[in-house]
Design a protein around this motif. Structure first.
Motif, mmCIF file in Angstrom:
data_model
loop_
_atom_site.group_PDB
_atom_site.id
_atom_site.type_symbol
_atom_site.label_atom_id
_atom_site.label_comp_id
_atom_site.label_asym_id
_atom_site.label_seq_id
_atom_site.Cartn_x
_atom_site.Cartn_y
_atom_site.Cartn_z
ATOM 1 N N THR A 110 0.846 -1.193 0.000
ATOM 2 C CA THR A 110 0.000 0.000 0.000
ATOM 3 C C THR A 110 0.882 1.244 0.000
ATOM 4 O O THR A 110 2.082 1.167 0.272
ATOM 5 N N CYS A 111 0.291 2.360 -0.315
ATOM 6 C CA CYS A 111 1.044 3.616 -0.269
ATOM 7 C C CYS A 111 0.090 4.753 0.091
ATOM 8 O O CYS A 111 -1.136 4.612 -0.024
ATOM 9 N N ARG A 112 0.680 5.858 0.558
ATOM 10 C CA ARG A 112 -0.099 7.045 0.899
ATOM 11 C C ARG A 112 0.359 8.201 0.020
ATOM 12 O O ARG A 112 1.554 8.486 -0.065
ATOM 13 N N VAL A 113 -0.598 8.840 -0.604
ATOM 14 C CA VAL A 113 -0.324 9.993 -1.457
ATOM 15 C C VAL A 113 -0.954 11.215 -0.794
ATOM 16 O O VAL A 113 -2.182 11.312 -0.688
ATOM 17 N N ARG A 114 -0.115 12.135 -0.347
ATOM 18 C CA ARG A 114 -0.611 13.302 0.379
ATOM 19 C C ARG A 114 -1.125 14.359 -0.598
ATOM 20 O O ARG A 114 -0.465 14.714 -1.556
ATOM 21 N N GLN A 115 -2.327 14.825 -0.303
ATOM 22 C CA GLN A 115 -2.947 15.903 -1.059
ATOM 23 C C GLN A 115 -3.321 17.014 -0.076
ATOM 24 O O GLN A 115 -3.225 16.845 1.137
ATOM 25 N N ARG A 116 -3.741 18.126 -0.604
ATOM 26 C CA ARG A 116 -4.136 19.226 0.271
ATOM 27 C C ARG A 116 -5.377 18.840 1.080
ATOM 28 O O ARG A 116 -6.444 18.591 0.541
ATOM 29 N N GLY A 117 -5.219 18.758 2.386
ATOM 30 C CA GLY A 117 -6.326 18.470 3.279
ATOM 31 C C GLY A 117 -6.685 17.006 3.425
ATOM 32 O O GLY A 117 -7.586 16.664 4.194
ATOM 33 N N VAL A 123 -3.856 0.841 -2.932
ATOM 34 C CA VAL A 123 -3.318 -0.500 -3.073
ATOM 35 C C VAL A 123 -3.558 -0.933 -4.513
ATOM 36 O O VAL A 123 -4.594 -0.617 -5.105
ATOM 37 N N TYR A 124 -2.582 -1.623 -5.099
ATOM 38 C CA TYR A 124 -2.674 -2.082 -6.486
ATOM 39 C C TYR A 124 -2.870 -3.602 -6.510
ATOM 40 O O TYR A 124 -2.187 -4.339 -5.801
ATOM 41 N N SER A 125 -3.795 -4.046 -7.334
ATOM 42 C CA SER A 125 -4.006 -5.479 -7.513
ATOM 43 C C SER A 125 -4.849 -5.709 -8.759
ATOM 44 O O SER A 125 -5.832 -5.002 -8.982
ATOM 45 N N LYS A 126 -4.479 -6.719 -9.532
ATOM 46 C CA LYS A 126 -5.268 -7.046 -10.722
ATOM 47 C C LYS A 126 -6.613 -7.673 -10.344
ATOM 48 O O LYS A 126 -7.500 -7.804 -11.187
#
Length: 249
Positions: A110-117, A123-126
């Motif tokens: 998994t990963c976290r992508v920070r955006q404003r607020g 998570v990636y999966s076929k």
């Protein structure tokens, strides 16, 4: 006219839909014929390969997905991604969301992508279309949303986890107040209340049916013509919600 061998891009352009939607349709067709991509290699799928599924975590993640999640498939990625948007005011919710993703898809990072607020947890999966068959073209409130039989069995077995996911995505716990005159004296009273707001009538129905299963009294209230709120305000019902759901952290 399109012929065999036509690429997904050409089909998408011809039909006027996203390319990822065409890939999803193909995946569903192969799944029905027992030809799911990923068989014989890669992380096993609870649906395609009968891998054990953490059903409590899935019920919670399904609630989050129906509220604040969507599945995308971009050309630069080999697999589609599930993204749940969590506000910065609730870091505990971000942790719960990521933990549920790990429990449902333990072999996928998994990963976290920070955006404003907010933070988008991904998570990636076929096999995401297998786990979330509600994925499709258009916004959720503009198309029919219904659980498949196996999903209904999961939410029936873990209704509180499903309710918690829905409330953590599109719900809140607030403190309301009112004034009453008692013995000639105006007094202010405060009381807790849960609200759930979603533009999809189908998703609201899934929520209220789950509340019925766990014995929580609710009522609907309209604030705008295009949005309907579901309210839980009775003292015993709020106590149940506090015990099993609680406010977002």
């Amino acid at each position: 006219m399109l012929y065999g061998g036509t690429t997904n891009v050409e089909v998408a352009r011809h039909l006027g839909v996203p390319r990822g939607t065409v890939g999803y349709w193909l995946h569903r067709d192969r799944a029905r014929r027992g030809e799911c991509p990923g068989r014989g290699g890669g992380a096993p799928c609870p649906r395609c390969d009968r891998r054990a599924l953490d059903e409590a975590a899935y019920a919670y993640l399904l609630g989050l997905y129906l509220g604040d999640g969507h599945i995308s498939h971009y050309a630069k990625h080999r697999s589609p991604s599930l993204m749940i948007t969590c506000g910065n005011d609730w870091p505990g919710l971000q942790d719960l969301c990521e933990a549920a993703m790990h429990a449902v898809l333990p072999d996928n990072a998994t990963c976290r992508v920070r955006q404003r607020g907010c933070v988008n947890i991904k998570v990636y999966s076929k096999h995401l279309p297998c786990l979330f068959p509600q994925h499709g073209p258009g916004r959720k409130h503009e198309r029919r949303i219904a659980l498949e039989e196996w999903q209904q069995a999961v939410t029936d077995a873990y209704p509180w986890d499903f309710v918690r996911g829905l409330v953590h995505s599109d719900g809140c716990r607030v403190t309301n107040w009112t004034e009453r005159v008692i013995g000639g004296v105006r007094k202010r009273y405060e009381y807790p209340r849960y609200f759930f707001t979603n533009r999809s009538a189908d998703i609201r129905t899934l929520y209220t049916e789950a509340l019925d299963r766990v014995g929580v009294a609710w009522k609907s209230c309209h604030q705008r013509r295009d949005v309907q709120n579901i309210s839980v305000a009775r003292r015993d019902a709020v106590a149940l919600m506090d015990a099993h759901v609680g406010a977002k952290r």
